[in-house]
Design a protein around this motif. Structure first.
Motif, PDB file in Angstrom:
ATOM      1  N   ASP A 171       0.709  -1.467   0.298  1.00  0.00           N
ATOM      2  CA  ASP A 171       0.356  -0.176  -0.438  1.00  0.00           C
ATOM      3  C   ASP A 171       1.022   1.453  -0.072  1.00  0.00           C
ATOM      4  N   GLU A 172       2.066   1.115   1.218  1.00  0.00           N
ATOM      5  CA  GLU A 172       2.695   2.688   0.431  1.00  0.00           C
ATOM      6  C   GLU A 172       3.016   2.927  -0.791  1.00  0.00           C
ATOM      7  N   LEU A 173       4.062   1.291  -1.218  1.00  0.00           N
ATOM      8  CA  LEU A 173       4.741   1.420  -2.127  1.00  0.00           C
ATOM      9  C   LEU A 173       3.335   2.104  -4.012  1.00  0.00           C
ATOM     10  N   GLU A 174       2.069   1.349  -3.476  1.00  0.00           N
ATOM     11  CA  GLU A 174       1.098   2.245  -4.907  1.00  0.00           C
ATOM     12  C   GLU A 174       1.073   3.866  -4.731  1.00  0.00           C
ATOM     13  N   LYS A 175       1.361   3.751  -3.377  1.00  0.00           N
ATOM     14  CA  LYS A 175       0.693   5.179  -2.368  1.00  0.00           C
ATOM     15  C   LYS A 175       1.743   6.302  -3.043  1.00  0.00           C
ATOM     16  N   SER A 176       2.747   6.017  -3.386  1.00  0.00           N
ATOM     17  CA  SER A 176       3.892   6.420  -3.800  1.00  0.00           C
ATOM     18  C   SER A 176       4.188   6.194  -5.721  1.00  0.00           C
ATOM     19  N   ALA A 177       4.300   5.317  -5.673  1.00  0.00           N
ATOM     20  CA  ALA A 177       3.569   5.069  -7.290  1.00  0.00           C
ATOM     21  C   ALA A 177       2.743   5.925  -8.111  1.00  0.00           C
ATOM     22  N   MET A 178       1.852   5.953  -7.609  1.00  0.00           N
ATOM     23  CA  MET A 178       0.414   6.155  -8.021  1.00  0.00           C
ATOM     24  C   MET A 178       0.233   8.044  -8.101  1.00  0.00           C
ATOM     25  N   ALA A 179       0.979   8.018  -7.425  1.00  0.00           N
ATOM     26  CA  ALA A 179       1.711  10.112  -7.410  1.00  0.00           C
ATOM     27  C   ALA A 179       1.811  10.449  -8.157  1.00  0.00           C
ATOM     28  N   ILE A 180       3.061   9.607  -8.657  1.00  0.00           N
ATOM     29  CA  ILE A 180       4.079   9.983 -10.042  1.00  0.00           C
ATOM     30  C   ILE A 180       2.737   9.644 -10.903  1.00  0.00           C
ATOM     31  N   LEU A 181       2.371   8.268 -10.995  1.00  0.00           N
ATOM     32  CA  LEU A 181       1.540   8.010 -12.571  1.00  0.00           C
ATOM     33  C   LEU A 181       0.925   9.305 -12.580  1.00  0.00           C
ATOM     34  N   ASP A 182       0.330   9.814 -11.845  1.00  0.00           N
ATOM     35  CA  ASP A 182      -0.818  10.576 -11.878  1.00  0.00           C
ATOM     36  C   ASP A 182      -0.766  11.736 -11.851  1.00  0.00           C
ATOM     37  N   GLY A 183       0.648  12.605 -12.596  1.00  0.00           N
ATOM     38  CA  GLY A 183       1.048  13.717 -12.438  1.00  0.00           C
ATOM     39  C   GLY A 183       1.511  14.159 -13.253  1.00  0.00           C
ATOM     40  N   GLU A 184       2.160  15.422 -13.247  1.00  0.00           N
ATOM     41  CA  GLU A 184       1.951  15.904 -14.518  1.00  0.00           C
ATOM     42  C   GLU A 184       3.561  16.099 -14.727  1.00  0.00           C
ATOM     43  N   ASP A 185       3.958  15.062 -14.818  1.00  0.00           N
ATOM     44  CA  ASP A 185       5.380  15.025 -15.545  1.00  0.00           C
ATOM     45  C   ASP A 185       5.414  14.500 -16.726  1.00  0.00           C
ATOM     46  N   ASP A 186       6.487  15.485 -18.197  1.00  0.00           N
ATOM     47  CA  ASP A 186       6.155  14.369 -19.169  1.00  0.00           C
ATOM     48  C   ASP A 186       7.079  12.504 -18.667  1.00  0.00           C
ATOM     49  N   VAL A 187       7.033  12.176 -20.161  1.00  0.00           N
ATOM     50  CA  VAL A 187       6.217  10.497 -19.311  1.00  0.00           C
ATOM     51  C   VAL A 187       7.852  10.368 -18.998  1.00  0.00           C
ATOM     52  N   LEU A 188       8.720  10.815 -19.352  1.00  0.00           N
ATOM     53  CA  LEU A 188      10.112  10.206 -19.589  1.00  0.00           C
ATOM     54  C   LEU A 188      10.630  10.465 -17.864  1.00  0.00           C
ATOM     55  N   THR A 189      10.302  11.500 -17.790  1.00  0.00           N
ATOM     56  CA  THR A 189      10.435  11.977 -16.076  1.00  0.00           C
ATOM     57  C   THR A 189       9.484  11.519 -15.208  1.00  0.00           C
ATOM     58  N   MET A 190       8.633  10.840 -15.869  1.00  0.00           N
ATOM     59  CA  MET A 190       7.417  10.218 -14.937  1.00  0.00           C
ATOM     60  C   MET A 190       8.541   8.718 -14.705  1.00  0.00           C
ATOM     61  N   ILE A 191       8.798   7.456 -15.722  1.00  0.00           N
ATOM     62  CA  ILE A 191       8.990   6.429 -15.980  1.00  0.00           C
ATOM     63  C   ILE A 191      10.309   7.308 -15.267  1.00  0.00           C
ATOM     64  N   THR A 192      11.278   8.066 -15.361  1.00  0.00           N
ATOM     65  CA  THR A 192      12.589   7.947 -14.057  1.00  0.00           C
ATOM     66  C   THR A 192      11.977   7.916 -12.876  1.00  0.00           C
ATOM     67  N   LYS A 193      10.979   8.677 -12.822  1.00  0.00           N
ATOM     68  CA  LYS A 193      10.515   8.705 -11.383  1.00  0.00           C
ATOM     69  C   LYS A 193      10.099   7.535 -10.894  1.00  0.00           C
ATOM     70  N   TYR A 194       9.615   7.001 -10.857  1.00  0.00           N
ATOM     71  CA  TYR A 194       8.487   5.979 -11.071  1.00  0.00           C
ATOM     72  C   TYR A 194       9.386   4.297 -10.734  1.00  0.00           C
ATOM     73  N   LEU A 195      10.992   4.341 -11.270  1.00  0.00           N
ATOM     74  CA  LEU A 195      11.703   3.594 -10.884  1.00  0.00           C
ATOM     75  C   LEU A 195      12.268   3.694  -9.807  1.00  0.00           C
ATOM     76  N   ARG A 196      13.213   4.766  -8.824  1.00  0.00           N
ATOM     77  CA  ARG A 196      13.620   5.503  -8.639  1.00  0.00           C
ATOM     78  C   ARG A 196      12.265   4.906  -6.935  1.00  0.00           C
ATOM     79  N   VAL A 197      10.956   5.378  -7.509  1.00  0.00           N
ATOM     80  CA  VAL A 197      10.576   5.099  -5.670  1.00  0.00           C
ATOM     81  C   VAL A 197      10.444   3.531  -5.790  1.00  0.00           C
TER      82      VAL A 197
END
Length: 309
Positions: A171-197
């Motif tokens: 649940d902790e992982l989902e919350k962090s990941a979904m905040a990124i996937l629901d964000g306004e970043d461009d797709v490459l920034t989004m993927i990079t942030k998602y990988l980090r989380v």
């Protein structure tokens, strides 16, 4: 990430610190690779302040490698702040503000962990030490400082306790990941942030994940399948962003699902290598190489062309 998780992340990073050269340049490079320096100025300042205070706390606990002292980290954080145009004064103001808030919490009396939380923490300790199959409810109750009857009021059996432990982390992982996937970043920034989380999650929960793998528990496949399903809920948004990137010429016209499952498979391959090497390094340190391979491949195109001529 809360302060306790930040301490765990720092502790994981310190496993590699013995290999860092004592000169400030080596330590600075290590810190910059370890902490998250993307995002807004406020986000960077928050991240740096959290890391500095986590290093301070580990120093107070005597958990820093003997070769290093807290005083050696101070100029390093100052240099990084200046590199990010934050300024040392502003950085230390942020640290001081957090210290004041900590003091206020102490004066008010920090909230005590609930009985359920104590049982879950004790369960992770006992499972990690004994293995899932050898661990007993009696040992977990004793470690938590509660009676066995009290434990059974919260959890029907050992399996229920373990499954909830896994679910809470997911649940902790989902919350962090979904905040990124629901964000306004461009797709490459989004993927990079998602990988980090994603990698940070395994860094911080390596005891639990190693237990799942080493014990051959069925829940291992369930964790992966469940997480895939959670991410798949956001596929329409990902598709829109990828379509926009294609229109701009940033991405090739390839099948979305092929890429999605290919990326997830590659990530888990990186995690399996980490497990095979006994989690002796931070997964987050792998991030630059992973992003390079995912975005640009691993073939030196110019050299390959030369070799074909």
């Amino acid at each position: 990430m809360n302060h306790e998780n930040k301490q765990q992340a720092v502790r994981s990073m310190l496993k590699k610190l013995s290999q860092v050269k004592r000169e400030e340049g080596g330590l600075k490079s290590f810190v910059m690779r370890s902490i998250r320096l993307d995002g807004s100025e406020e986000e960077i300042l928050e991240e740096m302040a959290q890391w500095f205070l986590a290093v301070r706390d580990l120093s107070k606990q005597g958990a820093l490698p003997s070769r290093f002292s807290l005083s050696e980290f101070i100029p390093v954080f100052c240099r990084i702040a200046e590199d990010k145009n934050i300024g040392a004064d502003r950085f230390f103001s942020g640290v001081l503000e957090k210290m004041v808030l900590e003091s206020e919490e102490v004066l008010r009396g920090a909230p005590k962990p609930s009985t359920k939380d104590k049982i879950l923490d004790a369960a992770l300790d006992v499972f990690s030490e004994k293995g899932f199959h050898l661990a007993t409810v009696d040992e977990i109750a004793e470690r938590a400082g509660v009676g066995k009857g009290t434990l059974y009021r919260y959890f029907a059996n050992k399996e229920t306790l373990f499954n909830e432990l896994v679910q809470l982390r997911l649940d902790e992982l989902e919350k962090s990941a979904m905040a990124i996937l629901d964000g306004e970043d461009d797709v490459l920034t989004m993927i990079t942030k998602y990988l980090r989380v994603y990698f940070e999650f395994f860094d911080q929960n390596q005891r639990l994940y190693r237990l799942i793998v080493q014990e051959g528990l069925d829940v291992g496949d369930q964790v992966q399948d469940l997480y895939f399903k959670k991410v798949m809920r956001r596929i329409p948004l990902l598709k829109r962003k990828i379509y926009g990137a294609r229109q701009q010429g940033l991405l090739k016209d390839v099948d979305f699902h092929t890429v999605f499952y290919g990326v997830m498979g590659f990530m888990h391959g990186v995690i399996q290598k980490w497990l095979a090497r006994d989690c002796s390094y931070s997964l987050v340190e792998e991030l630059p190489g992973v992003v390079e391979v995912l975005f640009y491949g691993f073939v030196n195109t110019s050299k390959f062309v030369e070799s074909q001529n």
